[in-house]
Design a protein around this motif. Structure first.
Motif, PDB file in Angstrom:
ATOM      1  N   VAL A  43      -4.382 -30.743  10.341  1.00 58.38           N
ATOM      2  CA  VAL A  43      -5.621 -30.410  11.119  1.00 58.38           C
ATOM      3  C   VAL A  43      -5.137 -30.829  12.600  1.00 58.38           C
ATOM      4  O   VAL A  43      -5.340 -30.204  13.691  1.00 58.38           O
ATOM      5  CB  VAL A  43      -6.897 -31.682  10.970  1.00 58.38           C
ATOM      6  N   ARG A  47      -4.879 -27.961  15.589  1.00 58.07           N
ATOM      7  CA  ARG A  47      -5.827 -28.008  16.999  1.00 58.07           C
ATOM      8  C   ARG A  47      -4.837 -27.914  17.856  1.00 58.07           C
ATOM      9  O   ARG A  47      -5.212 -27.692  19.043  1.00 58.07           O
ATOM     10  CB  ARG A  47      -6.555 -29.306  17.017  1.00 58.07           C
ATOM     11  N   LEU A  57     -11.893 -23.965  14.262  1.00 53.20           N
ATOM     12  CA  LEU A  57     -12.512 -24.415  12.902  1.00 53.20           C
ATOM     13  C   LEU A  57     -11.952 -25.860  12.617  1.00 53.20           C
ATOM     14  O   LEU A  57     -12.935 -26.774  12.152  1.00 53.20           O
ATOM     15  CB  LEU A  57     -12.016 -23.481  11.793  1.00 53.20           C
ATOM     16  N   ALA A  58     -10.761 -26.312  12.950  1.00 55.97           N
ATOM     17  CA  ALA A  58     -10.228 -27.719  12.841  1.00 55.97           C
ATOM     18  C   ALA A  58     -11.056 -28.715  13.835  1.00 55.97           C
ATOM     19  O   ALA A  58     -11.395 -29.645  13.365  1.00 55.97           O
ATOM     20  CB  ALA A  58      -8.810 -27.652  13.119  1.00 55.97           C
ATOM     21  N   TYR A  61     -14.405 -29.326  12.276  1.00 56.02           N
ATOM     22  CA  TYR A  61     -14.191 -30.100  11.083  1.00 56.02           C
ATOM     23  C   TYR A  61     -14.209 -31.908  11.588  1.00 56.02           C
ATOM     24  O   TYR A  61     -14.978 -32.429  11.043  1.00 56.02           O
ATOM     25  CB  TYR A  61     -13.014 -30.002  10.250  1.00 56.02           C
ATOM     26  N   PHE A  64     -17.638 -32.608  13.173  1.00 60.69           N
ATOM     27  CA  PHE A  64     -18.737 -32.639  12.182  1.00 60.69           C
ATOM     28  C   PHE A  64     -18.497 -34.289  11.534  1.00 60.69           C
ATOM     29  O   PHE A  64     -19.464 -35.064  11.355  1.00 60.69           O
ATOM     30  CB  PHE A  64     -18.667 -31.692  11.192  1.00 60.69           C
ATOM     31  N   ILE A  65     -17.283 -34.418  10.996  1.00 68.69           N
ATOM     32  CA  ILE A  65     -16.953 -35.885  10.390  1.00 68.69           C
ATOM     33  C   ILE A  65     -17.010 -37.049  11.198  1.00 68.69           C
ATOM     34  O   ILE A  65     -18.014 -37.717  10.961  1.00 68.69           O
ATOM     35  CB  ILE A  65     -15.626 -35.831   9.750  1.00 68.69           C
ATOM     36  N   GLN A  73     -21.982 -38.359   4.232  1.00 72.34           N
ATOM     37  CA  GLN A  73     -21.140 -37.565   3.718  1.00 72.34           C
ATOM     38  C   GLN A  73     -20.837 -37.747   2.208  1.00 72.34           C
ATOM     39  O   GLN A  73     -20.787 -36.700   1.417  1.00 72.34           O
ATOM     40  CB  GLN A  73     -19.769 -37.785   4.653  1.00 72.34           C
ATOM     41  N   LEU A 100     -11.830 -36.858   3.206  1.00 71.40           N
ATOM     42  CA  LEU A 100     -12.282 -36.105   4.209  1.00 71.40           C
ATOM     43  C   LEU A 100     -12.679 -36.708   5.722  1.00 71.40           C
ATOM     44  O   LEU A 100     -12.429 -36.503   6.606  1.00 71.40           O
ATOM     45  CB  LEU A 100     -13.443 -35.374   3.978  1.00 71.40           C
ATOM     46  N   ASN A 101     -13.255 -38.116   5.401  1.00 71.63           N
ATOM     47  CA  ASN A 101     -13.387 -38.788   6.422  1.00 71.63           C
ATOM     48  C   ASN A 101     -12.429 -39.352   7.237  1.00 71.63           C
ATOM     49  O   ASN A 101     -12.166 -39.142   8.354  1.00 71.63           O
ATOM     50  CB  ASN A 101     -14.340 -40.122   6.085  1.00 71.63           C
ATOM     51  N   ALA A 104     -10.155 -36.878   8.935  1.00 71.32           N
ATOM     52  CA  ALA A 104     -10.721 -36.317  10.658  1.00 71.32           C
ATOM     53  C   ALA A 104     -10.151 -37.373  11.481  1.00 71.32           C
ATOM     54  O   ALA A 104      -9.660 -37.106  12.742  1.00 71.32           O
ATOM     55  CB  ALA A 104     -11.930 -36.132  10.596  1.00 71.32           C
TER      56      ALA A 104
END
Length: 221
Positions: A43, A47, A57-58, A61, A64-65, A73, A100-101, A104
């Protein structure tokens, strides 16, 4: 005084059960860290260097996280995904949410560390005939790792504490184990106190390891 002794006794009695559950807590944290690191690296690179749509898009993500609670989540992944046909076990859902958390937050740490490496390092590598990929692997990332180490250690310590949230999807980790003990004994103070002390002990050990690694890297640098 007698009440205090009862609390200590209940905490001591709960300790073996909590220590057994600690293995799952550590497993969750380590799995999320090991899976989150490559995700965060990808990610971060997206970026920094990917075409604008992929970079955006990265960034979405990460936004959002970082902008939503981890508990939400976990609910979205474990309770929401089955509605679109993806059913996960509590362990799978918990690991996925934590990964996922962590990915990010780790991506921001890695991105900042990469950007901290002086541009002259990159230019010197190019002048020696290294490709961009070779430069990133052999020159940029090793230096970035030194910069990122304190934040990476803090992330792992945070993950250990964040695993407590997967108790809401019936994973019997450290906190859930304390709750089950309380359900049998009807004495909440002791088991919760014991759980807090176990979290504190794990965090203290990880902090010690982190400091020793930082000292070793500073000496070798």
């Amino acid at each position: 005084m007698e009440q205090f002794q009862l609390v200590l006794q209940s905490a001591w009695a709960a300790l073996p059960t909590l220590l057994a559950a600690t293995r799952l807590t550590l497993g969750f944290a380590l799995a999320a860290m090991l899976l989150g690191l490559p995700l965060g690296l990808l990610v971060a690179l997206a970026r920094l260097y990917a075409p604008r749509p992929l970079a955006a898009l990265a960034g979405l993500y990460v936004s959002f996280i970082r902008g939503t609670p981890l508990l939400v989540q976990i609910f979205v992944i474990y309770y929401g995904l089955p509605s679109v046909g993806l059913v996960l076990t509590p362990v799978q859902g918990g690991v996925l949410a934590l990964t996922l958390n962590a990915g990010a937050y780790l991506s921001e740490t890695i991105r900042a560390a990469i950007q901290s490496v002086p541009r002259g390092q990159r230019e010197a590598a190019y002048s020696l005939g290294l490709s961009p990929a070779q430069t990133m692997q052999a020159v940029i990332l090793p230096q970035a790792a030194r910069v990122a180490l304190p934040s990476l250690g803090n992330t792992l310590i945070g993950l250990v504490k964040d695993t407590s949230l997967v108790s809401v999807i019936t994973v019997v980790e450290l906190l859930r184990s304390a709750q089950l003990v309380i359900a049998r004994t009807f004495e909440p103070f002791g088991p919760y106190l014991a759980a807090a002390l176990v979290y504190w002990a794990i965090s203290s050990v990880l902090e010690l390891v982190q400091r020793r690694l930082e000292t070793r890297l500073s000496r070798s640098g």
